[in-house]
Design an enzyme around this catalytic site. Sequence first.
Site, PDB file in Angstrom:
ATOM      1  N   ASP A  59       0.825  -1.331  -0.013  1.00 60.26           N
ATOM      2  CA  ASP A  59      -0.253   0.015  -0.041  1.00 60.26           C
ATOM      3  C   ASP A  59       0.851   1.190   0.003  1.00 60.26           C
ATOM      4  OD1 ASP A  59       1.246  -0.303   2.335  1.00 60.26           O
ATOM      5  OD2 ASP A  59      -0.957  -0.340   3.561  1.00 60.26           O
ATOM      6  N   ARG A  82      14.312  10.341   5.473  1.00 63.07           N
ATOM      7  CA  ARG A  82      15.547   9.836   5.645  1.00 63.07           C
ATOM      8  C   ARG A  82      16.477  10.407   4.763  1.00 63.07           C
ATOM      9  NH1 ARG A  82      15.076   3.239   4.307  1.00 63.07           N
ATOM     10  NH2 ARG A  82      14.528   3.745   1.773  1.00 63.07           N
ATOM     11  N   ASP A  92      19.215  -5.703  -2.020  1.00 62.36           N
ATOM     12  CA  ASP A  92      18.300  -4.350  -2.309  1.00 62.36           C
ATOM     13  C   ASP A  92      18.485  -3.510  -1.070  1.00 62.36           C
ATOM     14  OD1 ASP A  92      16.559  -6.655  -1.318  1.00 62.36           O
ATOM     15  OD2 ASP A  92      14.919  -4.835  -0.989  1.00 62.36           O
ATOM     16  N   ASN A  93      19.008  -4.219  -0.002  1.00 64.04           N
ATOM     17  CA  ASN A  93      19.262  -3.521   1.279  1.00 64.04           C
ATOM     18  C   ASN A  93      20.654  -3.121   1.666  1.00 64.04           C
ATOM     19  OD1 ASN A  93      16.463  -3.244   1.675  1.00 64.04           O
ATOM     20  ND2 ASN A  93      16.268  -5.089   2.877  1.00 64.04           N
TER      21      ASN A  93
END
Length: 542
Positions: free
Chosen positions: A135, A193, A274-275
């Site tokens: 979402d 961030r 991806d992190n």
Amino acid sequence: MDLHFDDRFVRELPADPRTDARRRQVLGACHSAVMPTPVAAPRLLACTRDLAAELGIPPEVQDGDDFAAVMGGNQLWPGMRPYAACYGGHQFGNWAGQLGDGRAITLGELVTPSGARAELQLKGAGPTPYSRQGDGRAVLRSSLREYACSEAMHHLGVPTTRALSLVATGEDVVRDMLYDGHPAAEPGAVVCRVAPTFLRFGNYEIFTSRGDRDTLRTLLDHTIRHHFTQLAPDLGAPGPDAYAAWYREVCERTATMVVGWMRVGFVHGVMNTDNMSVLGLTIDYGPYGWIDDFDPNWTPNTTDAGTRRYRFGQQPQVAAWNLAQLGRAILPVVPGDPAAAGAALEAGLDAYVAAFERQQAAMMAAKLGLGQLRDGDDPRGDVALVDDLLALLAAVPTDMTIFYRLLARVPTEAPIDDRALLEHVRPAYYDAIDGRVTSPAGDPGRMVAWLRRWIARVSEDGVPDAVRRARMDAVNPKYVLRNYLAQLAIDDATKGDLGTLDALMDTLRRPYDEQPDRERFFGKRPDWARNRVGCSMLSCSS
Ligand code: AMP
Ligand code: MG
């Protein structure tokens, strides 16, 4: 207010021609233009004042209504051109295809008063083309955890993305927290961030997986030109050796980051590619956790409970595996024949191992108050001293943070009997955990013997106790974001009380200092928190 945004990433890199947020595969593009979805009632819960000042955001703006509106996604400042980035990734060891910023939206790249660049990125700002089934939103508990941990890591001196603000949305978000068929409404929040760039390993992997070398090369050149300027003098095109040199640099930065994690007892929890930031920053705070009782096998992530791929002690190996994926991704554009290109990348991985081992040894020496580790192969040498301690800490549930702080206070200049010696470290021990022997009384001889070896060894260095204690305190934090402390701050914030969060953030700004009025944040994990969701077990549901 005079904030200067420069849309360099958007301007220089190929864009998705579509501008709607309909979920889709985005080909041949690094980013998609997308607007944050406005929220009902943005309300500022926390703002990082020193960071805001660094960015050139004046105090009166931080306190104004506009600030909460911008940081909640309801308004833009002039010059902002919001976008979501396209990336893929290996999740738990498997290629997962396109992922992308599914709920993160970069508002713009700010040129700070000192001339640095800072990407301001909202997390939880609504759907993007990369949202898949999600979402685009984030709940307060996970946003608060990201906000607090980013700043805690920064002040600990571990490379990390920063967090500028935490804004409540005034809207509920539905989550099935334990993935057990019990979805519930929770308050939503948005974190802003900040980092020079949020580029991840997956931003490069996605193009290789699609055979799109041109876009891969364009993105690599952009990255090197702007973020690794020493490899591309005069902003020119990177030379033939630049890609391998860049890879090596990413490897070395990653080593520094992971050594930082091991020093302070941080477990990332989801080290998917991806992190992983190409700047070597800790990025994407999800089901992370902090080591309470020292257990190299511990993982905070319930999704990882089966194989414990991302457990504390395995983080150095996983980082190497992730770096190998990045190397594989850029291989097709490294100049030269494949064998030579492969060898150049292999050298980068070797550099990771070398940098990790060197820095890990220096880190452990510093934690123990030694100038350096000596006698690599001598069973009575320093390496054995370190290994034996780690085995001892793991065998008898011992609080990692408390142990090192207390060790620094063990007197070495005067004779001390066994009982008194043990009393110095006793507060670090937990009571019974899962049947494991706990108090040092269970096997006091081993700890006493180890402490005697340590005393003998530090005495050889001839550094006065007071001096060594100050040095040890500078690398062994007194205050970390213990899992249960974050949960207490969440519980209170959910009830509308921000006092615990404020006090915690204030304490974590000086994690190496004694703060007598904040002893409560130094305490061992209480029993109630041992198996409580949010304290020792976290899911990816956020
Ligand atoms: P993470 O496990 O947080 O690293 O997320 C993996 C991927 O899932 C990323 O592409 C995220 O953007 C995406 N994602 C996670 N949560 C949501 C969400 N609520 N809505 C949309 N995308 C999400
Ligand atoms: Mg992620």
